[in-house]
Design an enzyme around this catalytic site. Structure first.
Site, PDB file in Angstrom:
ATOM      1  N   TYR A   1       0.093  -3.188 -21.379  1.00 51.84           N
ATOM      2  CA  TYR A   1       0.456  -4.402 -22.128  1.00 51.84           C
ATOM      3  C   TYR A   1       0.378  -4.112 -23.631  1.00 51.84           C
ATOM      4  CZ  TYR A   1       0.517  -9.070 -24.102  1.00 51.84           C
ATOM      5  OH  TYR A   1       0.845 -10.173 -24.865  1.00 51.84           O
TER       6      TYR A   1
ATOM      7  N   PRO B   1       0.109 -13.403 -32.273  1.00 51.57           N
ATOM      8  CA  PRO B   1      -0.998 -14.305 -31.956  1.00 51.57           C
ATOM      9  C   PRO B   1      -2.194 -13.561 -31.358  1.00 51.57           C
ATOM     10  CG  PRO B   1       1.074 -14.979 -30.884  1.00 51.57           C
ATOM     11  CD  PRO B   1       1.244 -13.577 -31.346  1.00 51.57           C
TER      12      PRO B   1
ATOM     13  N   ASP C   1      16.850 -14.027 -16.132  1.00 48.97           N
ATOM     14  CA  ASP C   1      15.704 -13.129 -16.248  1.00 48.97           C
ATOM     15  C   ASP C   1      16.036 -12.107 -17.332  1.00 48.97           C
ATOM     16  OD1 ASP C   1      13.850 -11.062 -15.892  1.00 48.97           O
ATOM     17  OD2 ASP C   1      13.762 -11.375 -13.718  1.00 48.97           O
ATOM     18  N   VAL C   2      15.229 -12.028 -18.375  1.00 45.18           N
ATOM     19  CA  VAL C   2      15.560 -11.109 -19.479  1.00 45.18           C
ATOM     20  C   VAL C   2      15.544  -9.639 -19.032  1.00 45.18           C
ATOM     21  CG1 VAL C   2      14.807 -12.678 -21.345  1.00 45.18           C
ATOM     22  CG2 VAL C   2      13.189 -10.972 -20.426  1.00 45.18           C
TER      23      VAL C   2
ATOM     24  N   ALA D   1      11.048 -20.293 -22.787  1.00 44.66           N
ATOM     25  CA  ALA D   1      10.798 -21.645 -23.310  1.00 44.66           C
ATOM     26  C   ALA D   1      10.258 -22.596 -22.247  1.00 44.66           C
ATOM     27  CB  ALA D   1      12.081 -22.207 -23.917  1.00 44.66           C
TER      28      ALA D   1
ATOM     29  N   LYS E   1       3.382  -4.196 -26.648  1.00 40.00           N
ATOM     30  CA  LYS E   1       3.341  -4.997 -27.874  1.00 40.00           C
ATOM     31  C   LYS E   1       3.357  -4.088 -29.116  1.00 40.00           C
ATOM     32  CE  LYS E   1       3.754  -9.053 -26.175  1.00 40.00           C
ATOM     33  NZ  LYS E   1       4.872  -9.941 -26.552  1.00 40.00           N
TER      34      LYS E   1
ATOM     35  N   PHE F   1      -0.442 -17.685 -19.918  1.00 40.81           N
ATOM     36  CA  PHE F   1      -0.537 -16.224 -20.039  1.00 40.81           C
ATOM     37  C   PHE F   1      -1.588 -15.605 -19.106  1.00 40.81           C
ATOM     38  CE2 PHE F   1      -2.434 -12.501 -22.140  1.00 40.81           C
ATOM     39  CZ  PHE F   1      -1.327 -11.708 -22.392  1.00 40.81           C
TER      40      PHE F   1
HETATM   41  P1  NDP Z   1       3.341 -18.192 -20.863  1.00 36.07           P
HETATM   42  O1  NDP Z   1       3.094 -17.476 -19.568  1.00 36.07           O
HETATM   43  O2  NDP Z   1       2.824 -19.583 -20.985  1.00 36.07           O
HETATM   44  O3  NDP Z   1       4.894 -18.199 -21.197  1.00 36.07           O
HETATM   45  C1  NDP Z   1       5.700 -17.077 -20.993  1.00 36.07           C
HETATM   46  C2  NDP Z   1       7.146 -17.510 -20.994  1.00 36.07           C
HETATM   47  O4  NDP Z   1       7.965 -16.351 -20.802  1.00 36.07           O
HETATM   48  C3  NDP Z   1       7.465 -18.476 -19.886  1.00 36.07           C
HETATM   49  O5  NDP Z   1       8.348 -19.451 -20.352  1.00 36.07           O
HETATM   50  C4  NDP Z   1       8.166 -17.607 -18.844  1.00 36.07           C
HETATM   51  O6  NDP Z   1       9.083 -18.419 -18.129  1.00 36.07           O
HETATM   52  C5  NDP Z   1       8.878 -16.612 -19.746  1.00 36.07           C
HETATM   53  N1  NDP Z   1       9.222 -15.373 -19.072  1.00 36.07           N
HETATM   54  C6  NDP Z   1       8.390 -14.467 -18.500  1.00 36.07           C
HETATM   55  N2  NDP Z   1       9.086 -13.487 -17.958  1.00 36.07           N
HETATM   56  C7  NDP Z   1      10.393 -13.763 -18.168  1.00 36.07           C
HETATM   57  C8  NDP Z   1      11.607 -13.121 -17.834  1.00 36.07           C
HETATM   58  N3  NDP Z   1      11.604 -11.972 -17.146  1.00 36.07           N
HETATM   59  N4  NDP Z   1      12.774 -13.677 -18.226  1.00 36.07           N
HETATM   60  C9  NDP Z   1      12.794 -14.841 -18.923  1.00 36.07           C
HETATM   61  N5  NDP Z   1      11.670 -15.491 -19.270  1.00 36.07           N
HETATM   62  C10 NDP Z   1      10.495 -14.959 -18.887  1.00 36.07           C
HETATM   63  O7  NDP Z   1       2.700 -17.255 -21.965  1.00 36.07           O
HETATM   64  P2  NDP Z   1       2.701 -17.339 -23.578  1.00 36.07           P
HETATM   65  O8  NDP Z   1       3.389 -18.521 -24.062  1.00 36.07           O
HETATM   66  O9  NDP Z   1       1.311 -17.109 -23.986  1.00 36.07           O
HETATM   67  O10 NDP Z   1       3.522 -16.026 -23.895  1.00 36.07           O
HETATM   68  C11 NDP Z   1       4.636 -16.007 -24.778  1.00 36.07           C
HETATM   69  C12 NDP Z   1       4.630 -14.701 -25.550  1.00 36.07           C
HETATM   70  O11 NDP Z   1       3.473 -14.655 -26.369  1.00 36.07           O
HETATM   71  C13 NDP Z   1       4.575 -13.450 -24.684  1.00 36.07           C
HETATM   72  O12 NDP Z   1       5.448 -12.485 -25.244  1.00 36.07           O
HETATM   73  C14 NDP Z   1       3.127 -12.991 -24.814  1.00 36.07           C
HETATM   74  O13 NDP Z   1       3.001 -11.619 -24.627  1.00 36.07           O
HETATM   75  C15 NDP Z   1       2.843 -13.399 -26.239  1.00 36.07           C
HETATM   76  N6  NDP Z   1       1.449 -13.553 -26.606  1.00 36.07           N
HETATM   77  C16 NDP Z   1       0.626 -14.400 -25.911  1.00 36.07           C
HETATM   78  C17 NDP Z   1      -0.700 -14.533 -26.315  1.00 36.07           C
HETATM   79  C18 NDP Z   1      -1.681 -15.376 -25.554  1.00 36.07           C
HETATM   80  O14 NDP Z   1      -2.901 -15.201 -25.741  1.00 36.07           O
HETATM   81  N7  NDP Z   1      -1.230 -16.317 -24.755  1.00 36.07           N
HETATM   82  C19 NDP Z   1      -1.217 -13.826 -27.485  1.00 36.07           C
HETATM   83  C20 NDP Z   1      -0.275 -12.933 -28.102  1.00 36.07           C
HETATM   84  C21 NDP Z   1       1.012 -12.839 -27.696  1.00 36.07           C
HETATM   85  P3  NDP Z   1       9.536 -18.233 -16.612  1.00 36.07           P
HETATM   86  O15 NDP Z   1       8.332 -17.873 -15.819  1.00 36.07           O
HETATM   87  O16 NDP Z   1      10.090 -19.599 -16.269  1.00 36.07           O
HETATM   88  O17 NDP Z   1      10.589 -17.193 -16.634  1.00 36.07           O
HETATM   89  C1  8X3 Z   2      -2.154 -11.629 -25.670  1.00 39.42           C
HETATM   90  C2  8X3 Z   2      -3.452 -11.527 -26.346  1.00 39.42           C
HETATM   91  O1  8X3 Z   2      -5.553 -10.121 -26.433  1.00 39.42           O
HETATM   92  O2  8X3 Z   2      -5.081 -11.303 -24.375  1.00 39.42           O
HETATM   93  O3  8X3 Z   2      -1.203 -10.819 -26.268  1.00 39.42           O
HETATM   94  O4  8X3 Z   2      -3.819  -9.384 -24.973  1.00 39.42           O
HETATM   95  S1  8X3 Z   2      -4.515 -10.526 -25.464  1.00 39.42           S
END
Ligand code: NDP
Ligand code: 8X3
Length: 254
Positions: free
Chosen positions: A153, A183, A60-61, A10, A157, A190
């Site tokens: 990756y 998404p 950390d998850v 979050a 997914k 990301f």
């Molecule tokens: P961001 O990098 O903006 O956010 C990722 C979040 O995950 C951050 O809050 C980060 O917080 C947290 N995170 C990462 N690793 C850990 C960990 N080990 N433990 C706890 N928290 C963690 O990316 P998005 O918002 O884009 O990504 C969110 C989800 O959406 C992901 O699962 C991603 O795969 C998925 N997704 C993203 C897309 C895109 O194009 N952006 C498309 C499709 C899916 P912190 O670093 O503080 O731990």
């Molecule tokens: C994130 C979207 O297409 O960059 O899941 O992998 S993509």
């Protein structure tokens, strides 16, 4: 009674925007990520703006012991989790398998697959006991298709897709909804994470078209969460209008 939503990841992007959206709807929030200061800043902002209660759980998850300890030791009045958004996740690198970095693979698998499992394992028993709940797993277009150099990756997914189906079947007797949210290209941190801080490379991903925003995904999740008890969205694929498949994005000037 006010509902409680637990959101992993979050501190940024989709998870951050889900926190804002659910707070605006009056939910109580349990917020997780590793960056504690970002979580706390968000918690302060949301309780101030929306008057909602927020509890931060920085861990950390990937750390199985921390996940179970932190969730099991939640204060009594925070134990009843109505909605879980399994969002924490990341991509690291973009290369052919034979040139890939094994440490990157481990982190993606440990976060996107094992992290989601650990959090779910800690939260599902309470939902079963209460005979209600809604789990959102954040998949991706990368879990529906495999694209060049996305190998591990994409595999993580695809695993999220499969685990979501498993959860939906297993949790059927307990009135627990399970939804997969997939998404397409969404402009968050990301790509900066994927390219290890290389902002130029990351910005290029979103050049020449209008990508999704975290808020777009949060809006869809909130829509699913607000449906009547007898309605569940099993699987939602949300794409930018300019993106047809994982690899086909219509970019201006390209
Ligand atoms: P961001 O990098 O903006 O956010 C990722 C979040 O995950 C951050 O809050 C980060 O917080 C947290 N995170 C990462 N690793 C850990 C960990 N080990 N433990 C706890 N928290 C963690 O990316 P998005 O918002 O884009 O990504 C969110 C989800 O959406 C992901 O699962 C991603 O795969 C998925 N997704 C993203 C897309 C895109 O194009 N952006 C498309 C499709 C899916 P912190 O670093 O503080 O731990
Ligand atoms: C994130 C979207 O297409 O960059 O899941 O992998 S993509």
């Amino acid at each position: 009674m006010t509902k409680t939503v637990f959101i992993t990841g979050a501190s940024s992007g989709i998870g951050y925007d889900c926190a804002v959206k659910f707070a605006s709807l009056g939910y109580r929030l349990l917020l997780n990520a590793r960056r504690k200061e970002k979580l706390e800043a968000l918690a302060n902002e949301l309780s101030f703006r929306f008057g909602v209660q927020v509890f931060c759980l920085a861990f950390d998850v990937q750390d199985r012991k921390a996940v179970l300890e932190k969730i099991h030791s939640l204060p009594e009045n925070w134990k009843q989790i109505d909605i879980l958004v399994n969002n924490a996740g990341l991509a690291l690198g973009l290369s052919d398998l034979h040139e890939g970095d094994i440490d990157d693979w481990d982190r993606m698998i440990d976060t996107n697959v094992k992290g989601l499992l650990y959090v779910s394992k800690a939260i599902i028993p309470g939902m079963i006991e209460r005979n209600r709940g809604h789990i959102f797993n954040i998949g991706s277009i990368a879990g529906k298709e495999t694209y060049l150099k996305g190998n591990v990756y994409c595999a993580t997914k695809h695993a999220v897709d499969s685990l979501t189906q498993a959860m939906r079947m297993e949790l059927l007797p307990y009135n627990i909804k399970v939804s997969l949210i997939n998404p397409g290209a969404t402009n968050t941190e990301f790509s900066q994470v994927r390219f290890k801080g290389d902002k130029n490379k990351a910005d290029k991903v979103y050049d020449g078209f209008e990508p999704l925003k975290g808020e777009d995904i949060a809006e869809c999740i909130a829509f699913c969460a607000g449906l009547p008890g007898h309605v569940n969205i099993n699987d939602m694929l949300i794409m930018p209008t300019a993106q047809a498949t994982a690899g086909l994005i219509h970019k201006k000037n390209s």
